[in-house]
Design a protein around this motif. Structure first.
Motif, PDB file in Angstrom:
ATOM      1  N   GLN A   5       0.829  -1.207   0.000  1.00  0.00           N
ATOM      2  CA  GLN A   5       0.000   0.000   0.000  1.00  0.00           C
ATOM      3  C   GLN A   5       0.865   1.259   0.000  1.00  0.00           C
ATOM      4  N   GLU A   6       1.953   1.236   0.754  1.00  0.00           N
ATOM      5  CA  GLU A   6       2.840   2.404   0.780  1.00  0.00           C
ATOM      6  C   GLU A   6       3.463   2.645  -0.599  1.00  0.00           C
ATOM      7  N   LEU A   7       3.884   1.573  -1.262  1.00  0.00           N
ATOM      8  CA  LEU A   7       4.456   1.716  -2.606  1.00  0.00           C
ATOM      9  C   LEU A   7       3.424   2.272  -3.585  1.00  0.00           C
ATOM     10  N   ALA A   8       2.187   1.824  -3.448  1.00  0.00           N
ATOM     11  CA  ALA A   8       1.127   2.290  -4.341  1.00  0.00           C
ATOM     12  C   ALA A   8       0.786   3.751  -4.104  1.00  0.00           C
ATOM     13  N   ASN A   9       1.125   4.261  -2.936  1.00  0.00           N
ATOM     14  CA  ASN A   9       0.810   5.651  -2.607  1.00  0.00           C
ATOM     15  C   ASN A   9       2.004   6.588  -2.747  1.00  0.00           C
ATOM     16  N   ASN A  22     -28.349 -10.285  -4.610  1.00  0.00           N
ATOM     17  CA  ASN A  22     -27.154  -9.734  -5.247  1.00  0.00           C
ATOM     18  C   ASN A  22     -27.269  -8.218  -5.369  1.00  0.00           C
ATOM     19  N   VAL A  23     -26.252  -7.523  -4.875  1.00  0.00           N
ATOM     20  CA  VAL A  23     -26.181  -6.062  -5.021  1.00  0.00           C
ATOM     21  C   VAL A  23     -24.760  -5.741  -5.475  1.00  0.00           C
ATOM     22  N   LEU A  24     -24.451  -6.154  -6.696  1.00  0.00           N
ATOM     23  CA  LEU A  24     -23.075  -6.095  -7.184  1.00  0.00           C
ATOM     24  C   LEU A  24     -22.985  -5.390  -8.529  1.00  0.00           C
ATOM     25  N   SER A  25     -21.829  -4.805  -8.767  1.00  0.00           N
ATOM     26  CA  SER A  25     -21.469  -4.305 -10.090  1.00  0.00           C
ATOM     27  C   SER A  25     -19.994  -4.620 -10.311  1.00  0.00           C
ATOM     28  N   ILE A  26     -19.608  -4.754 -11.590  1.00  0.00           N
ATOM     29  CA  ILE A  26     -18.211  -5.123 -11.874  1.00  0.00           C
ATOM     30  C   ILE A  26     -17.614  -4.150 -12.893  1.00  0.00           C
ATOM     31  N   PRO A  27     -17.153  -2.987 -12.432  1.00  0.00           N
ATOM     32  CA  PRO A  27     -16.413  -2.099 -13.331  1.00  0.00           C
ATOM     33  C   PRO A  27     -15.065  -2.715 -13.666  1.00  0.00           C
ATOM     34  N   PHE A  28     -14.507  -2.334 -14.792  1.00  0.00           N
ATOM     35  CA  PHE A  28     -13.189  -2.873 -15.151  1.00  0.00           C
ATOM     36  C   PHE A  28     -12.392  -1.854 -15.939  1.00  0.00           C
ATOM     37  N   GLY A  29     -11.096  -2.054 -15.905  1.00  0.00           N
ATOM     38  CA  GLY A  29     -10.183  -1.250 -16.700  1.00  0.00           C
ATOM     39  C   GLY A  29      -9.495  -2.125 -17.731  1.00  0.00           C
ATOM     40  N   GLU A  30      -9.026  -1.504 -18.790  1.00  0.00           N
ATOM     41  CA  GLU A  30      -8.345  -2.232 -19.860  1.00  0.00           C
ATOM     42  C   GLU A  30      -7.126  -1.420 -20.293  1.00  0.00           C
ATOM     43  N   LYS A  31      -5.973  -2.033 -20.204  1.00  0.00           N
ATOM     44  CA  LYS A  31      -4.722  -1.352 -20.540  1.00  0.00           C
ATOM     45  C   LYS A  31      -3.847  -2.257 -21.405  1.00  0.00           C
ATOM     46  N   LYS A  32      -3.013  -1.613 -22.190  1.00  0.00           N
ATOM     47  CA  LYS A  32      -2.065  -2.379 -22.991  1.00  0.00           C
ATOM     48  C   LYS A  32      -1.028  -3.024 -22.073  1.00  0.00           C
ATOM     49  N   ILE A  33      -0.660  -4.237 -22.403  1.00  0.00           N
ATOM     50  CA  ILE A  33       0.281  -4.993 -21.581  1.00  0.00           C
ATOM     51  C   ILE A  33       1.606  -4.257 -21.440  1.00  0.00           C
ATOM     52  N   GLY A  34       2.065  -3.675 -22.536  1.00  0.00           N
ATOM     53  CA  GLY A  34       3.324  -2.935 -22.486  1.00  0.00           C
ATOM     54  C   GLY A  34       3.274  -1.782 -21.506  1.00  0.00           C
ATOM     55  N   VAL A  35       2.131  -1.097 -21.442  1.00  0.00           N
ATOM     56  CA  VAL A  35       1.969   0.034 -20.514  1.00  0.00           C
ATOM     57  C   VAL A  35       1.972  -0.465 -19.075  1.00  0.00           C
ATOM     58  N   LEU A  36       1.254  -1.557 -18.803  1.00  0.00           N
ATOM     59  CA  LEU A  36       1.201  -2.091 -17.446  1.00  0.00           C
ATOM     60  C   LEU A  36       2.582  -2.517 -16.957  1.00  0.00           C
ATOM     61  N   LYS A  37       3.388  -3.070 -17.844  1.00  0.00           N
ATOM     62  CA  LYS A  37       4.736  -3.490 -17.463  1.00  0.00           C
ATOM     63  C   LYS A  37       5.650  -2.285 -17.220  1.00  0.00           C
ATOM     64  N   GLU A  38       5.459  -1.250 -18.008  1.00  0.00           N
ATOM     65  CA  GLU A  38       6.356  -0.091 -17.949  1.00  0.00           C
ATOM     66  C   GLU A  38       6.045   0.836 -16.780  1.00  0.00           C
ATOM     67  N   LYS A  39       4.769   1.041 -16.492  1.00  0.00           N
ATOM     68  CA  LYS A  39       4.368   2.033 -15.504  1.00  0.00           C
ATOM     69  C   LYS A  39       4.612   1.548 -14.077  1.00  0.00           C
ATOM     70  N   SER A  40       4.703   2.522 -13.161  1.00  0.00           N
ATOM     71  CA  SER A  40       4.941   2.223 -11.750  1.00  0.00           C
ATOM     72  C   SER A  40       3.683   1.676 -11.089  1.00  0.00           C
ATOM     73  N   LEU A  41       3.859   1.056  -9.934  1.00  0.00           N
ATOM     74  CA  LEU A  41       2.718   0.561  -9.171  1.00  0.00           C
ATOM     75  C   LEU A  41       1.796   1.706  -8.794  1.00  0.00           C
ATOM     76  N   ASN A  42       2.354   2.849  -8.467  1.00  0.00           N
ATOM     77  CA  ASN A  42       1.553   4.017  -8.113  1.00  0.00           C
ATOM     78  C   ASN A  42       0.653   4.435  -9.269  1.00  0.00           C
ATOM     79  N   TRP A  43       1.193   4.454 -10.495  1.00  0.00           N
ATOM     80  CA  TRP A  43       0.394   4.843 -11.672  1.00  0.00           C
ATOM     81  C   TRP A  43      -0.735   3.845 -11.906  1.00  0.00           C
ATOM     82  N   VAL A  44      -0.432   2.559 -11.795  1.00  0.00           N
ATOM     83  CA  VAL A  44      -1.458   1.536 -12.032  1.00  0.00           C
ATOM     84  C   VAL A  44      -2.526   1.601 -10.943  1.00  0.00           C
TER      85      VAL A  44
END
Length: 460
Positions: A240-244, A308-330
């Motif tokens: 959590q600290e790294l993500a912040n 059931n009282v649920l919803s499932i939002p999602f994100g979609e990113k390019k694999i290259g971007v996820l690998k390159e970016k920091s944990l904080n950015w993700v």
């Protein structure tokens, strides 16, 4: 003690447990939010040690179950289709399948790291009828497993948790701390209805789904498997600290957001090519607190709501971007897509969206995604309300408990839960493609520790 890979579970007795009091047969419609769940089951199991005679324990569990079903009458019903082809609950007190079983394995010999081998189809029952199945299995040397399988169209994990706590309270002759409510009027659509375009990006009707590819076999030979890990509390805090890093106090990311960001990066960490391919990450959001929206009167109505009282939002990113970016950015990206579904307006809009498309069934887009090894998708469901420390039927707390959801789709499923120890450690159930689990165990071995009974018994 060696782990037993092959062990037998013998059914000693199978019977139906109905509610202790007679009830008038009636229909209970599913809510619009129930309509968004596919016809799948999920399981939950608890491991105990005990000194009491097994027959006495079974008698207590059956009597308490019958009494609890008076309040949780939906669990004693059956799912049927109405004239429009939609699922509905017939509350007819047809009861719950209750299986008594015995095994030649000891608790300490169970390979809980691999629940497909040790739990699925052996200790967690298959639901053959009704909407709930229960199995109690006596193990060697004073071990025991209590397990349930639930029809997801009828109940979410929050509802199952309520039932489990109520069952345990009833077994100890305690008053129910939170009697359930089946008040479907709480989730009625508006007239006229309206919804944000973001709902169209999250959900899709079944008729709008593209046909499966005819040039590629459905099973690529690298199917999903289940694993259970434990994560130490200090590792979660460090993550959590790294993500912040660089975030202000007002913009701190939660432990769940940090965990999801880390997982998103891990499932693509070994891909040397395909940087232009995408990876999806969804997070299950419980809408109860969002629908309450600070209204104390409404809180008293929605907090005990069963369904059931649920919803499932999602994100979609390019694999290259996820690998390159920091944990904080993700982590910030996770927060961004999660935030749009964490509002009252999103959930009332979702109810209206379903109403507009009825009677056609619909599904979360991330579950309907055409997932491959090259373009993976993972759904995370927070199990932080998992009440393992409240499931005491009268012979003490469980030494271990977990959900079990090998749902069969290509999208992965991950649920982090608090450990029974109550010290901030997490138990993490994962149902992912074999290659994804190998990546996680290779690149994040410092965090995800395979579950062992050395760890389990250290909780006692």
């Amino acid at each position: 003690m060696c782990l037993k890979k092959d062990f037998e579970v013998k059914v000693c007795k199978s019977e139906v447990v109905a509610a202790a009091l007679p009830m008038q047969e009636h229909w209970l419609p599913l809510s619009n939010l129930d309509m968004l769940l596919p016809p799948v089951d999920f399981g939950v199991f608890f491991c105990y040690t005990h000194d009491e005679p097994f027959a006495q324990i079974v008698a207590v569990l059956k009597k308490a179950l019958a009494q609890t079903l008076v309040s949780y009458y939906a669990f004693a019903g059956v799912l049927v289709k109405n004239s429009a082809g939609e699922p509905e609950l017939l509350c007819n007190n047809s009861g719950v399948d209750f299986v008594e079983a015995v095994s030649d394995v000891g608790l300490e010999e169970l390979n809980l790291y691999n629940p497909d081998e040790s739990v699925g189809g052996k200790l967690v029952p298959l639901r053959k009828r009704g909407v709930l199945a229960v199995q109690v299995t006596q193990l060697k040397r004073g071990g025991m497993v209590v397990a349930c399988t639930v029809a997801h169209q009828v109940a979410d994990a929050y509802s199952a948790n309520m039932f489990l706590v109520s069952w345990a309270e009833t077994a100890r002759s305690k008053k129910l701390s939170l009697p359930p409510s089946f008040r479907r009027s709480l989730l009625l659509p508006r007239r006229p209805g309206s919804y944000d375009i973001s709902v169209d990006n999250m959900y899709v009707t079944l008729s709008a789904l593209p046909p499966p590819p005819s040039d590629k076999p459905e099973d690529d030979g690298d199917g999903a498997i289940s694993r259970i890990y434990y994560v130490k509390s200090d590792q979660i805090r460090e993550l959590q600290e790294l993500a912040n890093t660089g975030n202000s106090k007002e913009n701190r990311r939660s432990k769940l957001e940090a965990f999801c960001a880390f997982l998103w990066k891990m499932v693509v960490s070994g891909k040397d090519s395909g940087g232009e391919n995408n990876c999806k990450l969804g997070i299950v959001v419980d809408g109860r607190s969002r629908l309450i929206d600070g209204d104390e009167k409404r809180a008293k109505l929605i907090a005990p709501y069963f369904g059931n009282v649920l919803s499932i939002p999602f994100g979609e990113k390019k694999i290259g971007v996820l690998k390159e970016k920091s944990l904080n950015w993700v982590a910030n990206e996770v927060h961004e897509f999660l935030h749009c579904a964490a509002t009252k307006e999103h959930f009332v809009g979702l109810i209206d969206w379903v109403e507009e498309h009825r009677p056609e069934m619909a599904l979360a887009k991330i579950y309907a995604a055409r997932v491959t090894e090259e373009e993976p998708a993972v759904v995370v469901s927070s199990g932080q309300q998992f009440p393992a420390r409240k499931i005491d039927f009268g012979w003490g707390l469980p030494v271990f408990g977990s959900y079990h959801f090998p749902w069969g789709g290509k999208s992965g499923y991950v649920m982090p839960m608090p450990s029974v120890k109550g010290n901030g450690d997490w138990i993490v159930y994962m149902h992912l493609l074999k290659g994804q689990l190998e990546l996680i165990e290779t690149n994040a071995a410092h965090m995800f520790n395979p579950l062992t009974f050395d760890y389990v018994f250290s909780m006692i």
